[in-house]
Structure formats: C-alpha cells, structure tokens
Design a protein around this motif. Structure first.
Motif, PDB file in Angstrom:
ATOM      1  N   THR A 116      12.376  -1.894  -7.687  1.00  0.00           N
ATOM      2  CA  THR A 116      11.653  -1.606  -6.449  1.00  0.00           C
ATOM      3  C   THR A 116      10.670  -0.474  -6.740  1.00  0.00           C
ATOM      4  OG1 THR A 116      11.884  -1.083  -4.094  1.00  0.00           O
ATOM      5  CG2 THR A 116      13.425   0.004  -5.569  1.00  0.00           C
ATOM      6  N   TYR A 117       9.553  -0.484  -6.047  1.00  0.00           N
ATOM      7  CA  TYR A 117       8.517   0.542  -6.252  1.00  0.00           C
ATOM      8  C   TYR A 117       8.147   1.128  -4.892  1.00  0.00           C
ATOM      9  CZ  TYR A 117       8.282  -2.020 -10.646  1.00  0.00           C
ATOM     10  OH  TYR A 117       8.623  -2.629 -11.830  1.00  0.00           O
ATOM     11  N   ALA A 118       7.378   2.207  -4.939  1.00  0.00           N
ATOM     12  CA  ALA A 118       6.942   2.811  -3.685  1.00  0.00           C
ATOM     13  C   ALA A 118       5.908   1.892  -3.025  1.00  0.00           C
ATOM     14  CB  ALA A 118       6.326   4.176  -3.966  1.00  0.00           C
ATOM     15  N   VAL A 119       6.090   1.636  -1.743  1.00  0.00           N
ATOM     16  CA  VAL A 119       5.107   0.793  -1.036  1.00  0.00           C
ATOM     17  C   VAL A 119       3.991   1.704  -0.519  1.00  0.00           C
ATOM     18  CG1 VAL A 119       6.805  -0.955  -0.416  1.00  0.00           C
ATOM     19  CG2 VAL A 119       6.313   0.889   1.205  1.00  0.00           C
TER      20      VAL A 119
ATOM     21  N   TYR B  39       3.337   0.230  -7.671  1.00  0.00           N
ATOM     22  CA  TYR B  39       3.590  -0.797  -8.691  1.00  0.00           C
ATOM     23  C   TYR B  39       2.712  -0.598  -9.918  1.00  0.00           C
ATOM     24  CZ  TYR B  39       3.763  -5.677 -10.464  1.00  0.00           C
ATOM     25  OH  TYR B  39       3.899  -6.802 -11.224  1.00  0.00           O
ATOM     26  N   GLU B  40       1.436  -0.280  -9.699  1.00  0.00           N
ATOM     27  CA  GLU B  40       0.498  -0.181 -10.828  1.00  0.00           C
ATOM     28  C   GLU B  40       0.865   0.928 -11.799  1.00  0.00           C
ATOM     29  OE1 GLU B  40      -2.447   0.603  -7.610  1.00  0.00           O
ATOM     30  OE2 GLU B  40      -3.509   1.614  -9.208  1.00  0.00           O
ATOM     31  N   VAL B  41       1.569   1.938 -11.324  1.00  0.00           N
ATOM     32  CA  VAL B  41       2.034   3.013 -12.198  1.00  0.00           C
ATOM     33  C   VAL B  41       3.461   2.723 -12.656  1.00  0.00           C
ATOM     34  CG1 VAL B  41       2.501   5.498 -12.363  1.00  0.00           C
ATOM     35  CG2 VAL B  41       0.616   4.684 -10.939  1.00  0.00           C
TER      36      VAL B  41
ATOM     37  N   ALA C 226      11.495   5.672   0.431  1.00  0.00           N
ATOM     38  CA  ALA C 226      12.265   4.479   0.069  1.00  0.00           C
ATOM     39  C   ALA C 226      13.652   4.517   0.706  1.00  0.00           C
ATOM     40  CB  ALA C 226      12.377   4.361  -1.442  1.00  0.00           C
ATOM     41  N   LEU C 227      14.287   5.690   0.672  1.00  0.00           N
ATOM     42  CA  LEU C 227      15.620   5.810   1.276  1.00  0.00           C
ATOM     43  C   LEU C 227      15.545   5.498   2.762  1.00  0.00           C
ATOM     44  CD1 LEU C 227      16.966   9.124  -0.330  1.00  0.00           C
ATOM     45  CD2 LEU C 227      17.866   6.819  -0.712  1.00  0.00           C
TER      46      LEU C 227
ATOM     47  N   LEU D   3      16.691  -0.519  -9.253  1.00  0.00           N
ATOM     48  CA  LEU D   3      16.035   0.517 -10.071  1.00  0.00           C
ATOM     49  C   LEU D   3      14.669   0.806  -9.481  1.00  0.00           C
ATOM     50  CD1 LEU D   3      16.806  -0.977 -13.601  1.00  0.00           C
ATOM     51  CD2 LEU D   3      17.919   1.009 -12.554  1.00  0.00           C
ATOM     52  N   MET D   4      14.392   2.080  -9.267  1.00  0.00           N
ATOM     53  CA  MET D   4      13.096   2.416  -8.683  1.00  0.00           C
ATOM     54  C   MET D   4      12.296   3.329  -9.592  1.00  0.00           C
ATOM     55  SD  MET D   4      12.090   4.369  -5.141  1.00  0.00           S
ATOM     56  CE  MET D   4      10.450   4.041  -4.475  1.00  0.00           C
TER      57      MET D   4
END
Ligand code: SF4
Length: 636
Positions: A77-80, A50-52, A126-127, A44-45
C-alpha cells in the motif's frame, strides 16, 4: 472471515483523481495470494506516493520474501494523494492494498518502511483512512500490529505513540521471525490478545515495543532514563544484520511499475554497509559492517532480474558502489555481457577518483553518457576533515578534469551546508572549487563547452552518528550562506555561466532535524501537523514550515531546543536504548576528532578502530576479492 476487494468501490472514484493508474495494481511480478490459505498477512507500506514508493528496494525485498513463505501473504500500500483521500473519506472507502485492494485493517501486520522522517504524517493518514486508531494504546485485538522499519526507524521515539513496534536494521530475517511469532500466537487462539503478542515480540530481543518502556525527564526537559516497565523486556533492543547477502538474492522478480516512477530500472544491491566513516552519514554508520555480495551472485541476479522484468537499465546499488572490491570486474563483466543489447548499466558515482571515471566509461559503453556526480560534501579542505570526507582539492580537480578530457561534459558536485563548525568561508569555498574545476577543465579540453552543477543540501544531525551531539545550524544562517554563495557564482563573469547551482532553503532541514533527534514529546507536533492537513512533507509543494512551527507552539515543543542545541556527552539521548552496534564512547571520540579536524581511515583496508559494531553484533567485515570473473551470457 472473507475479505472483499474494495476495487469496485475504488474504481468509481478513479475517474475523478489524478494518475488513477497508480492505484490499480497488477504490475508485472506482483503477487496476489489466496486470503484464506494464509495464516499470517502483512500489508507493507512505503509512506509516499506510488511513484516514489514502488521502486523502494526494502519493500520489494520483504514483499517477495514474505510471499515466498507458505501460509503467508504480503500486499503493498502507498500514500494516496490528497485528491483521492478526500474522495475516500467522502465515500467511506478505507486504505487499501494495491495488489488485491484489500482493506489494510484486515491484515495482521501493517509494516511501514521509513527512509525519511518526512513520511510520518503520511503514516497517520493511512492509519486514519484504514480505520486503525492513530494511538497504539487505543487499538484493539482486531487491529493490525503497526510496525516501523527502515533507516528513520532507528529513532522511532517521535512516532512511538503511534507504533506498536519497530525493528532496526536488515529486514529479511526478522520479518520471517515476526511472521512465525504471529503465526504461533494465532494458532494458539491469540491468547492474551495483542498485549501478549507484543510481549512475545519484545521478549525475543529483536523487536522494540515502545509501550513497554517508560521515559522519565529531568525538570529541564532532558531525558533522565528510559527503562523497561515489565519483566522480560530487554533494556536495549539490537539491530539486525544479514551476514551473507548471497543467501538473500532479492528482489529476484522486480516489480515493473504501471505508472511513471522515480527510478525505472532494476537495482541490484552489490553490498551493504559502509565503513568510510563520513561523520554526517547515518546510513553509513547504522548499516555497518560492510558485507559484499559476490560477483557471481551479482551476475546471476542481474541476468535473472532483467529476464523477469524486461527493464533495460540495471543500477548497481550501495552506499558507495565504486568501493566493491571487485567493482572493476563487475563493471567490465556486465558491460561485455550486455554490449550491443538494449540493456544499459548505471552506477551512482560518488567517490572522487580517476578509477570512478574508468568505471563510468565502462558503464556508459552501452548507454547514455549523462552526467557524472561526485560528492565532496564540504566546500573547504578543513570542512572535509571535520566530516571525514578525505578528498583533497587536488584530487577533485584532477578527477573532474579527467572526466572532461574523456568526453564527459556535465559534472555534478554535491555539497552540504550547515555542517558542524562551518563558517561562511567554508561555503564560499564551494564557489572557488567550482571555478577551479571549470578553469582546469577548459585548459585540459580546450573547450568552453563544459559545465559543472553544484547541488547543496542542508545538513541535519542524525542519531547514531558522531554528529548526534552537534548543534544544527539555524535556517537563517544556512540561507545567508547559500545566498552569499549564489551571489559569488552569479557575480563571476568568467566562470559563473558554466556553473549551475541547485539548493533548497534551510527551513525543511529544521523540521527534519526536529523529527530526527526528537523524543516522544514530538509526537504531539506530528499529530497536530497532520490534523491541520499536513501531508507529503517530503514534497516542497506540500510542505509548510509555518504549519510545523504553529503545531510545535501548540504542543509546547521548543524547536530550537531539539535542533540548534548542542548536547553534552552524558545527556541521555532518546535513542540510547536502541542499539545500532556503535559504541557510544567511540562515537563521542569521533565527534571530538571531528572538532579537532582528525580523520579516521576506512577499516576495510586499515586495522579495526573499534567502532564497536563487529564485537557487539557478532559480525565482521566481508569483502572480496573472490577472484572470479563474470562469464558472458550463453546464447541459446
Ligand atoms: S568494529 Fe572494527 S572492523 Fe568492525 S566496522 Fe567497526 S571499525 Fe570496522
């Protein structure tokens, strides 16, 4: 096949990036399940940092529901950030989940929850990092199903090429249903590959699979028709509505972040939907009808969530929390229950009336008295009629003055600029209103120590709202009006210093407008922006208007055509085959009413005005009162 944790490889990179803690996982209430015992696995993204992303309710709810299912596993998973992205690319580390640091590509379903269209480029990152082909048509049987949800997925057409599927509406039940379809298909040996799996999902009627629909265009660029290209695929895909929120009291065990996040509180959703009918508000339109959670379930959720998380702030969440039929009892019950403890309560205040201040007083009994926020949205009475925000100037001044006399010193007023039919005078009306508020406040309190901040956002017409046909104001107009407003406030010797102004320039709204009402041709722009380095478009320090305009020019997309052009009644809109339940004729009528300054009441307390949702979706308004009270906590 065993799936190894990527953590040893990731760990080596962490000393070289900012805020490494956001990538390590292991938060209180996070879950790591055995990979081999699960037959269906979800990544799940939330496509932001992460903070948002961590506090996002939608992701937390699905994460918990899916992990409660036997043989099912869900990780997040979150955006790096770009610093880690560069290192991951250099070292060949793929997109990972924060829970067990498993590679996203190994999962069966990659579900992305979009609150805003500005997250689209982060999904592409991410993809790509995951090693999943960007374009759905290039994916093979080893790739996960890429599935979008959330409010911005109510028009997924701009990202249709990158998605295998999308779902509209509440995720609780459909996530379970999708899991079962995937499980069955896998148990049968994955017959027909991903194509058959997608077909099974599409046939269910509750999942939109873009590749099973063809879009034809008129020579002038308008859409001629969107039609299924296979038998068994429905012409329209419907949204999902959870009718009894008491049956879904999630999150039960809220995630407690390790790193700093935008909200550090336990949020309990007290109802879903809103029928106030603000015409600009997509969230209100697409989440109809109103479904309240009962006072007793809210009380139980607060108690259990605080116990499970240790959070010392509880937020009561919804689109307009003061509208819960028993909000007075909820506020008093919770304030009594937690009086003298370190648990404080908060309510996003938006409704402009004195009752809201009583509530705010209850809520601040055990906590800080920060500021009060009201959202009149339009600067003039005429503008507020156009947007159906039924607040008179008198109401507003009386309410804010009451707040000042009851000891509140700081009031924030939220407005929009660029609304349909808006003229310069409507925006300058914001300055008048703010002056009157301060004047009345000073007279009522005898003090000069009061402040008012006006916060102004750019209006973006959204799909599935009466303004879906409207011309968006160009950014030059918005900027000119905002500058005139700023000058008016600055030039005011008597009240100007007591009034703060916060705003953004009009350019990001144009990009949001392009993505909100875009069709499949806009996908090329998103990809070109991403290829040019576009990331984190919701962050002003990362957003580049020029990059978007250059990409649009390169892709041959006329941004004005998508944004500042008014649509005719019969034009096929890119999302017409996606059913949010609202009757198109009702929406059009409401748009005409807007132009003629005609207001519509809230159907919670007036007869149904046939917006179409309840009969189409088989739903109904569900409100109290239940007549129940919250009991204080039993001290053991
Ligand atoms: S169908 Fe009627 S009762 Fe239901 S949300 Fe629409 S206006 Fe309200």
């Amino acid at each position: 096949m065993p799936v190894e944790s990527l953590f040893p490889r990731l760990e080596a990179l962490l000393p070289r990036v900012q805020k490494p803690i956001q990538y390590v996982g292991g938060e209180l209430n996070s879950t790591v399940k055995d990979w081999d015992e699960a037959t269906v696995r979800w990544a799940l993204m939330y496509p932001d940092a992460y903070e948002v992303g961590l506090p996002n309710q939608g992701v937390q709810i699905l994460y918990e529901i899916l992990n409660e299912m036997p043989e099912t596993l869900a990780e997040r998973t979150y955006a790096v950030w770009p610093d880690l992205e560069a290192l991951m690319r250099a070292e060949g580390v793929p997109q990972f989940t924060v829970d067990a640091h498993r590679p996203v590509r190994a999962f069966d379903v990659f579900g992305v929850s979009f609150s805003t269209e500005l997250g689209y480029t982060n999904m592409l990152t991410a993809l790509d990092l995951a090693g999943i082909p960007l374009v759905a048509a290039d994916r093979g049987d080893d790739d996960p199903i890429v599935l979008a949800g959330g409010h911005a997925a109510f028009n997924p057409e701009p990202i249709a090429d990158f998605l295998d599927a999308a779902v509209l509406g509440d995720g609780e039940q459909i996530a379970i249903a999708i899991t079962e379809v995937v499980r069955e298909w896998k148990a049968e040996g994955s017959p027909g590959g991903r194509d058959e799996l997608l077909m099974r999902l599409a046939e269910s009627g509750g999942v939109y699979v873009p590749k099973f629909y063809d879009v034809d265009y008129h020579p002038d660029g308008r859409i001629r028709r969107v039609a299924p290209n296979r038998p068994g695929v429905p012409w329209r895909v419907h949204k999902h509505t959870v009718m009894d929120l008491d049956e879904w009291p999630y999150p039960k065990k809220p995630l407690v972040p390790l790193a700093e996040t935008v909200h550090e509180r336990f949020s309990v959703e007290i109802f879903r939907g809103c029928t106030r009918g603000c015409r600009f508000c997509q969230a209100g339109m697409i989440t109809r009808p109103v479904r309240e959670r009962s006072i007793t379930t809210i009380g139980d959720m607060v108690e259990a969530g605080v116990k499970a998380s240790g959070f010392n702030e509880v937020g009561l969440l919804s689109l307009s929390s003061a509208d819960h039929s028993e909000i007075g009892d909820i506020a008093k019950g919770l304030a009594d229950r937690y009086e003298g403890t370190n648990t404080s309560l908060s309510l996003p205040s938006t409704r402009v009336d004195a009752f809201n201040i009583d509530l705010a007083n209850e809520f601040s009994r055990n906590g800080r008295r920060s500021g009060l926020t009201f959202a009149p949205e339009g600067g003039s009475e005429r503008m507020r009629k156009v947007i159906n925000k039924m607040v008179t100037e008198e109401d507003l001044i009386r309410t804010v003055t009451t707040a000042y006399t009851q000891g509140w010193r700081q009031v924030k007023l939220y407005f929009m600029c660029g609304l349909p039919t808006e003229e310069d005078a409507d925006v300058l009306g914001i300055a008048d209103l703010a002056r009157k508020v301060i004047k009345a406040g000073r007279e009522a309190t005898g003090s000069r120590d009061i402040r008012c901040t006006v916060s102004i956002g750019g209006f973006v017409p959204k799909p599935h709202t009466p303004f879906q046909w409207a011309a968006q104001a160009d950014h030059e107009t918005v900027d000119r009006r905002l500058k005139a407003l700023k000058d008016a406030l600055r030039g005011d010797k008597e009240y100007g210093r007591a009034i703060g102004m916060r705003y953004h320039d009009g350019k990001p709204s144009i990009v949001e407008g392009l993505l909100s009402r875009g069709d499949r041709r806009v996908g090329g722009v998103i990809r070109a922006v991403w290829e040019d380095g576009g990331r984190f478009d919701g962050w002003s320090e990362h957003f580049s208007y020029q990059r978007w305009m250059d990409a649009a020019a390169k892709a041959g997309v006329d941004v004005d055509w998508y944004t500042t052009r008014e649509r005719e009644e019969n034009e096929v809109l890119p999302w017409d085959h996606l059913d949010a339940g609202l009757d198109r004729e009702w929406l059009w009528q409401d748009w005409q009413d807007a132009i003629n300054d005609v207001e519509v009441e809230d159907c919670r307390w007036t007869p149904c005005y046939d917006c179409g949702v309840c009969p189409t979706m088989g739903t109904e308004i569900q409100i109290g009162p239940t007549g129940k009270k919250l009991l204080p906590l039993t001290v053991v």
